[in-house]
Design a protein around this motif. Structure first.
Motif, PDB file in Angstrom:
ATOM      1  N   LEU A  47       0.827  -1.204   0.000  1.00 43.96           N
ATOM      2  CA  LEU A  47       0.000   0.000   0.000  1.00 43.96           C
ATOM      3  C   LEU A  47       0.866   1.261   0.000  1.00 43.96           C
ATOM      4  O   LEU A  47       0.578   2.219  -0.732  1.00 43.96           O
ATOM      5  CB  LEU A  47      -0.930   0.011   1.219  1.00 43.96           C
ATOM      6  CG  LEU A  47      -2.119  -0.938   1.154  1.00 43.96           C
ATOM      7  CD1 LEU A  47      -2.774  -1.070   2.531  1.00 43.96           C
ATOM      8  CD2 LEU A  47      -3.122  -0.466   0.108  1.00 43.96           C
ATOM      9  N   ALA A  48       1.922   1.251   0.800  1.00 44.16           N
ATOM     10  CA  ALA A  48       2.820   2.409   0.868  1.00 44.16           C
ATOM     11  C   ALA A  48       3.509   2.645  -0.470  1.00 44.16           C
ATOM     12  O   ALA A  48       3.553   3.789  -0.961  1.00 44.16           O
ATOM     13  CB  ALA A  48       3.860   2.196   1.970  1.00 44.16           C
ATOM     14  N   GLU A  49       4.036   1.589  -1.055  1.00 42.50           N
ATOM     15  CA  GLU A  49       4.721   1.733  -2.341  1.00 42.50           C
ATOM     16  C   GLU A  49       3.774   2.248  -3.419  1.00 42.50           C
ATOM     17  O   GLU A  49       4.139   3.134  -4.205  1.00 42.50           O
ATOM     18  CB  GLU A  49       5.313   0.390  -2.768  1.00 42.50           C
ATOM     19  CG  GLU A  49       6.460  -0.062  -1.894  1.00 42.50           C
ATOM     20  CD  GLU A  49       6.814  -1.531  -2.038  1.00 42.50           C
ATOM     21  OE1 GLU A  49       7.855  -1.926  -1.488  1.00 42.50           O
ATOM     22  OE2 GLU A  49       6.058  -2.299  -2.678  1.00 42.50           O
ATOM     23  N   ASN A  50       2.553   1.703  -3.445  1.00 38.01           N
ATOM     24  CA  ASN A  50       1.566   2.157  -4.431  1.00 38.01           C
ATOM     25  C   ASN A  50       1.252   3.637  -4.249  1.00 38.01           C
ATOM     26  O   ASN A  50       1.173   4.386  -5.228  1.00 38.01           O
ATOM     27  CB  ASN A  50       0.284   1.331  -4.338  1.00 38.01           C
ATOM     28  CG  ASN A  50       0.458  -0.107  -4.791  1.00 38.01           C
ATOM     29  OD1 ASN A  50       1.501  -0.503  -5.300  1.00 38.01           O
ATOM     30  ND2 ASN A  50      -0.571  -0.912  -4.572  1.00 38.01           N
ATOM     31  N   ALA A  51       1.046   4.055  -3.013  1.00 39.08           N
ATOM     32  CA  ALA A  51       0.724   5.460  -2.744  1.00 39.08           C
ATOM     33  C   ALA A  51       1.893   6.366  -3.118  1.00 39.08           C
ATOM     34  O   ALA A  51       1.699   7.409  -3.757  1.00 39.08           O
ATOM     35  CB  ALA A  51       0.342   5.644  -1.273  1.00 39.08           C
ATOM     36  N   GLY A  55       2.326   9.446  -6.117  1.00 32.59           N
ATOM     37  CA  GLY A  55       2.520  10.816  -5.659  1.00 32.59           C
ATOM     38  C   GLY A  55       1.737  11.170  -4.412  1.00 32.59           C
ATOM     39  O   GLY A  55       1.657  12.339  -4.032  1.00 32.59           O
ATOM     40  N   GLU A  56       1.180  10.182  -3.737  1.00 35.46           N
ATOM     41  CA  GLU A  56       0.406  10.399  -2.509  1.00 35.46           C
ATOM     42  C   GLU A  56       1.336  10.211  -1.312  1.00 35.46           C
ATOM     43  O   GLU A  56       1.260   9.220  -0.581  1.00 35.46           O
ATOM     44  CB  GLU A  56      -0.774   9.429  -2.469  1.00 35.46           C
ATOM     45  CG  GLU A  56      -1.720   9.596  -3.631  1.00 35.46           C
ATOM     46  CD  GLU A  56      -2.738   8.476  -3.756  1.00 35.46           C
ATOM     47  OE1 GLU A  56      -2.754   7.556  -2.912  1.00 35.46           O
ATOM     48  OE2 GLU A  56      -3.513   8.533  -4.718  1.00 35.46           O
ATOM     49  N   THR A  57       2.196  11.189  -1.105  1.00 34.71           N
ATOM     50  CA  THR A  57       3.288  11.064  -0.146  1.00 34.71           C
ATOM     51  C   THR A  57       2.818  10.852   1.280  1.00 34.71           C
ATOM     52  O   THR A  57       3.331   9.968   1.975  1.00 34.71           O
ATOM     53  CB  THR A  57       4.203  12.301  -0.228  1.00 34.71           C
ATOM     54  OG1 THR A  57       4.619  12.466  -1.591  1.00 34.71           O
ATOM     55  CG2 THR A  57       5.419  12.149   0.662  1.00 34.71           C
ATOM     56  N   ILE A  58       1.874  11.625   1.733  1.00 31.47           N
ATOM     57  CA  ILE A  58       1.433  11.516   3.134  1.00 31.47           C
ATOM     58  C   ILE A  58       0.717  10.197   3.364  1.00 31.47           C
ATOM     59  O   ILE A  58       0.915   9.527   4.384  1.00 31.47           O
ATOM     60  CB  ILE A  58       0.559  12.717   3.534  1.00 31.47           C
ATOM     61  CG1 ILE A  58       1.359  14.021   3.406  1.00 31.47           C
ATOM     62  CG2 ILE A  58       0.012  12.553   4.953  1.00 31.47           C
ATOM     63  CD1 ILE A  58       2.682  14.047   4.198  1.00 31.47           C
ATOM     64  N   THR A  59      -0.095   9.778   2.411  1.00 29.36           N
ATOM     65  CA  THR A  59      -0.758   8.477   2.523  1.00 29.36           C
ATOM     66  C   THR A  59       0.289   7.366   2.532  1.00 29.36           C
ATOM     67  O   THR A  59       0.213   6.434   3.343  1.00 29.36           O
ATOM     68  CB  THR A  59      -1.758   8.283   1.363  1.00 29.36           C
ATOM     69  OG1 THR A  59      -2.723   9.337   1.421  1.00 29.36           O
ATOM     70  CG2 THR A  59      -2.445   6.941   1.450  1.00 29.36           C
ATOM     71  N   GLY A  60       1.266   7.469   1.647  1.00 28.92           N
ATOM     72  CA  GLY A  60       2.348   6.486   1.609  1.00 28.92           C
ATOM     73  C   GLY A  60       3.116   6.447   2.913  1.00 28.92           C
ATOM     74  O   GLY A  60       3.473   5.372   3.413  1.00 28.92           O
ATOM     75  N   LEU A 100      10.194  -0.524   5.568  1.00 27.10           N
ATOM     76  CA  LEU A 100      11.254   0.381   6.016  1.00 27.10           C
ATOM     77  C   LEU A 100      11.754   1.244   4.867  1.00 27.10           C
ATOM     78  O   LEU A 100      11.949   2.459   5.027  1.00 27.10           O
ATOM     79  CB  LEU A 100      12.395  -0.436   6.633  1.00 27.10           C
ATOM     80  CG  LEU A 100      13.587   0.321   7.188  1.00 27.10           C
ATOM     81  CD1 LEU A 100      13.178   1.320   8.268  1.00 27.10           C
ATOM     82  CD2 LEU A 100      14.611  -0.673   7.746  1.00 27.10           C
ATOM     83  N   ALA A 101      11.939   0.652   3.698  1.00 23.48           N
ATOM     84  CA  ALA A 101      12.376   1.422   2.530  1.00 23.48           C
ATOM     85  C   ALA A 101      11.318   2.444   2.115  1.00 23.48           C
ATOM     86  O   ALA A 101      11.655   3.577   1.745  1.00 23.48           O
ATOM     87  CB  ALA A 101      12.692   0.482   1.373  1.00 23.48           C
ATOM     88  N   ALA A 102      10.047   2.068   2.185  1.00 24.23           N
ATOM     89  CA  ALA A 102       8.977   3.005   1.848  1.00 24.23           C
ATOM     90  C   ALA A 102       8.934   4.155   2.850  1.00 24.23           C
ATOM     91  O   ALA A 102       8.734   5.313   2.464  1.00 24.23           O
ATOM     92  CB  ALA A 102       7.631   2.288   1.797  1.00 24.23           C
ATOM     93  N   LEU A 103       9.155   3.844   4.123  1.00 28.46           N
ATOM     94  CA  LEU A 103       9.205   4.898   5.137  1.00 28.46           C
ATOM     95  C   LEU A 103      10.369   5.844   4.845  1.00 28.46           C
ATOM     96  O   LEU A 103      10.236   7.066   4.973  1.00 28.46           O
ATOM     97  CB  LEU A 103       9.325   4.279   6.531  1.00 28.46           C
ATOM     98  CG  LEU A 103       9.282   5.230   7.713  1.00 28.46           C
ATOM     99  CD1 LEU A 103       8.017   6.073   7.722  1.00 28.46           C
ATOM    100  CD2 LEU A 103       9.413   4.443   9.015  1.00 28.46           C
ATOM    101  N   HIS A 104      11.482   5.287   4.424  1.00 29.69           N
ATOM    102  CA  HIS A 104      12.632   6.114   4.044  1.00 29.69           C
ATOM    103  C   HIS A 104      12.276   7.032   2.873  1.00 29.69           C
ATOM    104  O   HIS A 104      12.539   8.234   2.922  1.00 29.69           O
ATOM    105  CB  HIS A 104      13.826   5.220   3.684  1.00 29.69           C
ATOM    106  CG  HIS A 104      14.961   5.994   3.119  1.00 29.69           C
ATOM    107  ND1 HIS A 104      15.792   6.766   3.904  1.00 29.69           N
ATOM    108  CD2 HIS A 104      15.382   6.148   1.840  1.00 29.69           C
ATOM    109  CE1 HIS A 104      16.684   7.356   3.130  1.00 29.69           C
ATOM    110  NE2 HIS A 104      16.453   6.991   1.872  1.00 29.69           N
ATOM    111  N   ARG A 105      11.672   6.454   1.827  1.00 31.40           N
ATOM    112  CA  ARG A 105      11.291   7.253   0.659  1.00 31.40           C
ATOM    113  C   ARG A 105      10.350   8.397   1.055  1.00 31.40           C
ATOM    114  O   ARG A 105      10.498   9.534   0.588  1.00 31.40           O
ATOM    115  CB  ARG A 105      10.585   6.382  -0.380  1.00 31.40           C
ATOM    116  CG  ARG A 105      11.473   5.475  -1.160  1.00 31.40           C
ATOM    117  CD  ARG A 105      10.693   4.595  -2.132  1.00 31.40           C
ATOM    118  NE  ARG A 105       9.844   5.351  -3.047  1.00 31.40           N
ATOM    119  CZ  ARG A 105       8.805   4.824  -3.705  1.00 31.40           C
ATOM    120  NH1 ARG A 105       8.492   3.538  -3.552  1.00 31.40           N
ATOM    121  NH2 ARG A 105       8.100   5.573  -4.520  1.00 31.40           N
ATOM    122  N   ALA A 106       9.374   8.088   1.900  1.00 31.94           N
ATOM    123  CA  ALA A 106       8.413   9.107   2.321  1.00 31.94           C
ATOM    124  C   ALA A 106       9.090  10.185   3.164  1.00 31.94           C
ATOM    125  O   ALA A 106       8.811  11.376   2.994  1.00 31.94           O
ATOM    126  CB  ALA A 106       7.264   8.461   3.086  1.00 31.94           C
TER     127      ALA A 106
END
Length: 137
Positions: A47-51, A55-60, A100-106
């Motif tokens: 879900l995070a990667e998709n968001a 371009g849905e940064t806060i949702t991601g 963890l990687a998605a959290l880093h990206r966000a």
């Protein structure tokens, strides 16, 4: 204890198979999978990667943080003491590493430098191969 690199340290943490992974692999909607398996790190990571990709940064960021915290719970239940290897090569660990990687990206995207640095370090300390496998290196 076993030898990892050149340092004595804990054995790698190897998480059990996440039942949600098979559902995601078969094309199930990640939101439905997360609702059906709320402790699934891989569902929240997807879900995070998709968001983030949309371009849905806060949702991601919110999805990634949920996956990250669900992962910490799972890691601790499986003997992790707050440090030590969590290898990318063990497929059930990938939900945690992807969250963890998605959290880093966000964190990078919203300019949260401290969290971006912390998550990059945590990812590399979990498995030095993980950042490249996740397209972060």
């Amino acid at each position: 204890m076993t030898l990892h690199g050149n340092l004595l340290g804990p054995d790698p943490t190897l998480l059990p198979v996440d039942p949600a992974a098979a559902e995601l692999d078969s094309g199930a909607d990640p939101a439905k999978v997360a609702a059906d398996h709320p402790t699934s790190a891989i569902a929240w990571a997807q879900l995070a990667e998709n968001a983030l990709d949309a371009g849905e940064t806060i949702t991601g960021y919110a999805y990634a943080r949920t996956g990250y915290h669900r992962s910490l719970d799972m890691l601790r239940r499986n003997g992790w003491k707050g440090f030590g290897p969590v290898p990318w090569s063990h497929e059930p660990n990938r939900g945690f590493l992807r969250a963890l990687a998605a959290l880093h990206r966000a964190a990078v995207a919203i300019g949260e430098a401290d969290e971006a640095e912390r998550t990059a370090t945590f990812l590399t300390e979990s498995d030095p191969a993980a950042p490249a496998a996740l397209g972060l290196a």
